[in-house]
Design a protein around this motif. Structure first.
Motif, PDB file in Angstrom:
ATOM      1  N   VAL A 326     -15.559 -20.570   8.383  1.00  0.00           N
ATOM      2  CA  VAL A 326     -15.896 -21.727   7.554  1.00  0.00           C
ATOM      3  C   VAL A 326     -17.098 -22.461   8.136  1.00  0.00           C
ATOM      4  O   VAL A 326     -17.942 -22.987   7.407  1.00  0.00           O
ATOM      5  N   MET A 332     -17.979 -25.000   0.756  1.00  0.00           N
ATOM      6  CA  MET A 332     -16.671 -24.355   0.631  1.00  0.00           C
ATOM      7  C   MET A 332     -16.097 -24.660  -0.745  1.00  0.00           C
ATOM      8  O   MET A 332     -15.987 -25.825  -1.136  1.00  0.00           O
ATOM      9  N   SER A 339      -8.276 -24.313   3.613  1.00  0.00           N
ATOM     10  CA  SER A 339      -9.707 -24.015   3.527  1.00  0.00           C
ATOM     11  C   SER A 339     -10.484 -25.310   3.355  1.00  0.00           C
ATOM     12  O   SER A 339     -11.578 -25.482   3.922  1.00  0.00           O
ATOM     13  N   ALA A 343     -13.013 -27.130   6.130  1.00  0.00           N
ATOM     14  CA  ALA A 343     -14.360 -27.557   5.754  1.00  0.00           C
ATOM     15  C   ALA A 343     -14.583 -29.027   6.094  1.00  0.00           C
ATOM     16  O   ALA A 343     -15.610 -29.398   6.672  1.00  0.00           O
TER      17      ALA A 343
END
Length: 426
Positions: A326, A332, A339, A343
């Motif tokens: 990432v 993102m 996730s 980010a």
């Protein structure tokens, strides 16, 4: 040298090799370990896991199978306390047995007269009111209650938990650090990854590299590894040489009609047609997210003519190595909660697709609205949002920095409470 040592059992969704949940565990372990230097107390974790051998190897801890209840009962008797969390443990959207399992583990600790610490949980959705009393009774007997958002605290309030008992903190993963071999973003420049698992895929690739796979030619049911083929022309150099922005993409199957995935694919294709980009798919939950990624990749089709390309990170199960992935992104786009948390912690501009209230709740803490839902993703709107964030990245980072810093500070609070709790018992 630590003057005191305590053993803590940790219960959560661990050992399933879901990158997000493994990141939660890694973050909790790191925070607990930090208390030895900060407070002079050594906290020895024992993790309940679906795959105790793998968990023990991955984190260098003792681990016990999460379903061996007799062994767990004995373990609780030998231990000084228990952590329940983090993650979305107390919700009934994935089935009727989830809440009874996690509350049952807490009950075992409480029957053994051990203090229980509810660690940064995301509570809900709880659609069946008959669970309310059970959750209320268990939580009221706990030594500490912390949740990761205001919505979880409000739900506990509706269940009858007193507001003053509940601390709103951040998801533990906001405190996760990059591997030592990876430098963080600084002054808007790209981080450099030195670990082989995060070697840049935009360099000329060999499919003999087991950690990376380029887009499959077939759909989600096709064997991705055996038939992986490169979509990057051999004349291309690295992405740094090309100057292409990297779009990290974390998606999952949810809507049975695949409406959100179709919208995401069409939006990404329009973005790639408007400007050359590197679409980097990051599967967080294996193998399902690999299959969802393959579905979207197939719908996008060939991007070579536009100067864009696609790659997929494969078999990244170490949370810090996924964090490093990432870290290499300029943007993102995520369905998976962690996730988006990865980010945010790295100040990578992000767009969230909401399939569950936990996505909205995290985005709310950053004052961000979802870009789409599990049933509607407008491809034109998605393309426009991605273009805007790519063009306005410094402004986004400046605006979100105070919210991100506050979350990072909150992430350490539960571990600090646990250390102080045992120090008071001297």
């Amino acid at each position: 040298m630590a003057s005191q040592s305590v053993q803590i059992v940790i219960s959560g969704y661990y050992g399933f090799r879901n990158s997000g949940d493994e990141a939660v565990l890694k973050s909790i372990l790191n925070s607990l370990a930090a208390q030895e230097a900060a407070e002079g107390i050594r906290i020895v974790p024992v993790v309940l896991s679906n795959d105790p051998e793998w968990t023990a190897r991955m984190y260098n801890v003792r681990s016990v199978h999460r379903m061996k209840l007799a062994e767990i009962r004995q373990l609780m008797k030998e231990s000084d306390g228990m952590i329940s969390g983090g993650g979305s443990l107390l919700q009934d959207s994935t089935g009727l047995l989830t809440i009874p399992y996690y509350l049952g583990i807490v009950h075992i600790a409480q029957w053994a007269r051990k203090p229980v610490f509810i660690y940064a949980q995301g509570v809900g959705p709880v659609q069946r009111p008959f669970f309310f009393k059970w959750i209320r009774n268990v939580f009221r007997k706990s030594a500490y209650i912390s949740v990761r958002d205001q919505e979880s605290a409000a739900l506990l309030g509706r269940m009858g938990i007193e507001a003053e008992r509940v601390s709103v903190v951040a998801d533990p993963v906001m405190g996760l650090t990059l591997p030592e071999t990876v430098a963080t973003h600084a002054d808007g420049k790209r981080a450099t990854a030195l670990h082989t698992a995060t070697t840049d895929l935009t360099k000329k690739l060999s499919i003999n590299n087991p950690s990376d796979v380029i887009v499959p030619a077939e759909g989600p049911d096709h064997d991705q590894t055996s038939d992986a083929i490169s979509t990057i022309p051999s004349s291309h150099g690295s992405k740094e040489d090309l100057g292409l922005p990297v779009i990290g993409i974390s998606i999952r199957f949810w809507d049975k009609q695949r409406r959100e995935l179709d919208g995401i694919a069409d939006g990404l294709k329009k973005l790639a047609a408007a400007r050359p980009v590197h679409l980097r798919f990051l599967p967080f939950h294996l193998p399902e997210d690999e299959q969802a990624s393959a579905y979207v990749i197939k719908r996008i089709g060939d991007l070579n003519a536009n100067g864009s390309f696609i790659s997929t990170a494969q078999q990244v199960t170490d949370p810090q190595q996924m964090l490093a992935e990432v870290n290499k992104c300029d943007l993102m786009l995520g369905m998976r909660l962690h996730s988006l948390i990865y980010a945010a912690s790295l100040q990578v501009p992000l767009l969230g697709i909401s399939y569950d209230p936990k996505i909205d709740q995290f985005l709310n803490r950053l004052h961000i609205q979802p870009t789409g839902t599990s049933t509607v993703v407008n491809s034109d709107h998605l393309q426009a949002e991605m273009m805007a964030l790519l063009d306005q990245s410094p402004q986004w980072k400046h605006e979100k920095a105070p919210y991100i810093e506050a979350l990072k500070q909150d992430a350490a609070s539960p571990a600090q409470f646990i250390a102080h709790y045992f120090l008071k018992q001297r």
